[in-house]
Motif scaffolding. Structure first.
Motif, PDB file in Angstrom:
ATOM      1  N   VAL A 242       0.973  -1.242  -0.018  1.00  0.00           N
ATOM      2  CA  VAL A 242       0.044   0.105   0.050  1.00  0.00           C
ATOM      3  C   VAL A 242       0.836   1.159   0.101  1.00  0.00           C
ATOM      4  CG1 VAL A 242      -1.622   1.428   1.329  1.00  0.00           C
ATOM      5  CG2 VAL A 242      -1.949  -1.364   1.257  1.00  0.00           C
TER       6      VAL A 242
ATOM      7  N   GLN B 209       1.600   5.126   0.134  1.00  0.00           N
ATOM      8  CA  GLN B 209       0.860   6.251   0.771  1.00  0.00           C
ATOM      9  C   GLN B 209       1.417   7.620   0.134  1.00  0.00           C
ATOM     10  OE1 GLN B 209      -1.587   6.105   2.768  1.00  0.00           O
ATOM     11  NE2 GLN B 209      -1.600   3.863   3.089  1.00  0.00           N
TER      12      GLN B 209
ATOM     13  N   LEU C 231       2.563  13.490   2.219  1.00  0.00           N
ATOM     14  CA  LEU C 231       1.716  14.595   2.876  1.00  0.00           C
ATOM     15  C   LEU C 231       2.223  15.812   2.474  1.00  0.00           C
ATOM     16  CD1 LEU C 231       1.258  12.966   6.509  1.00  0.00           C
ATOM     17  CD2 LEU C 231      -0.544  13.062   4.675  1.00  0.00           C
TER      18      LEU C 231
ATOM     19  N   ARG D 286      -5.693  14.014  -2.111  1.00  0.00           N
ATOM     20  CA  ARG D 286      -4.919  12.893  -1.261  1.00  0.00           C
ATOM     21  C   ARG D 286      -5.609  11.585  -1.881  1.00  0.00           C
ATOM     22  NH1 ARG D 286      -5.367  13.288   4.423  1.00  0.00           N
ATOM     23  NH2 ARG D 286      -7.033  14.894   4.076  1.00  0.00           N
TER      24      ARG D 286
ATOM     25  N   PHE E 200      -3.730   8.541  -3.810  1.00  0.00           N
ATOM     26  CA  PHE E 200      -3.957   7.167  -3.204  1.00  0.00           C
ATOM     27  C   PHE E 200      -4.458   6.328  -4.189  1.00  0.00           C
ATOM     28  CE2 PHE E 200      -5.820   3.531  -1.099  1.00  0.00           C
ATOM     29  CZ  PHE E 200      -4.849   3.160  -0.376  1.00  0.00           C
TER      30      PHE E 200
ATOM     31  N   ASN F  15      -2.564   2.864  -5.809  1.00  0.00           N
ATOM     32  CA  ASN F  15      -2.882   1.680  -5.410  1.00  0.00           C
ATOM     33  C   ASN F  15      -4.194   1.144  -6.096  1.00  0.00           C
ATOM     34  OD1 ASN F  15      -1.502   1.420  -2.828  1.00  0.00           O
ATOM     35  ND2 ASN F  15      -2.114   3.304  -2.567  1.00  0.00           N
TER      36      ASN F  15
ATOM     37  N   ARG G 118      -3.071   0.464   5.637  1.00  0.00           N
ATOM     38  CA  ARG G 118      -3.842   1.823   6.015  1.00  0.00           C
ATOM     39  C   ARG G 118      -4.562   2.328   4.972  1.00  0.00           C
ATOM     40  NH1 ARG G 118       1.966   4.016   7.786  1.00  0.00           N
ATOM     41  NH2 ARG G 118       2.239   3.416   5.600  1.00  0.00           N
ATOM     42  N   LEU G 119      -5.735   2.136   5.263  1.00  0.00           N
ATOM     43  CA  LEU G 119      -6.971   2.624   4.027  1.00  0.00           C
ATOM     44  C   LEU G 119      -7.680   3.619   4.746  1.00  0.00           C
ATOM     45  CD1 LEU G 119      -8.214   2.343   1.268  1.00  0.00           C
ATOM     46  CD2 LEU G 119      -9.683   0.299   2.400  1.00  0.00           C
ATOM     47  N   ASN G 120      -7.345   4.973   4.588  1.00  0.00           N
ATOM     48  CA  ASN G 120      -7.734   6.215   5.023  1.00  0.00           C
ATOM     49  C   ASN G 120      -9.474   6.150   4.915  1.00  0.00           C
ATOM     50  OD1 ASN G 120      -8.488   8.846   5.840  1.00  0.00           O
ATOM     51  ND2 ASN G 120      -6.724   9.395   5.332  1.00  0.00           N
TER      52      ASN G 120
END
Length: 116
Positions: A17, A19, A22, A31, A35, A39, A84-86
């Protein structure tokens, strides 16, 4: 392996994944777009999960459930860092899925976006 897992894309296409960096002042949409570009397999797996839900006769689908299923499947296929999937991307994925598959619009409840 269950029949449900067999209908989903193979776990071999799940990569790391990635990222996005930032960047101060970046919007949630910016963002999310980064992402998603880094991905693309996430969208493919969400589409497969929804296709399975439709085949099972679901009349409503919650993106939260799909995110948790994806996290669980990813956790089974990888070792090391947690996936980490926001959660801030949930509504963006729903809108993208509906854009790509308008027939799925009745499956989801959408609200007006409050953040850019």
């Amino acid at each position: 392996m269950s029949a449900q897992q067999q209908r989903l894309p193979g776990l071999d296409d799940i990569g790391p994944v990635l990222q996005p960096a930032l960047v101060p002042g970046q919007s949630i949409q910016q963002r999310f777009e980064e992402f998603n570009a880094l991905n693309p397999w996430v969208l493919r797996h969400l589409e497969a999960l929804i296709e399975d839900c439709v085949a099972q006769g679901f009349r409503r689908v919650g993106i939260g459930m799909l995110f948790e299923l994806l996290r669980w499947r990813y956790g089974q296929a990888t070792h090391g860092d947690a996936f980490r999937l926001n959660n801030n991307f949930r509504s963006r994925y729903v809108r993208l899925l509906i854009d790509r598959h308008p027939q799925w619009a009745p499956l989801f409840e959408t609200r007006t976006l409050r953040a850019a």
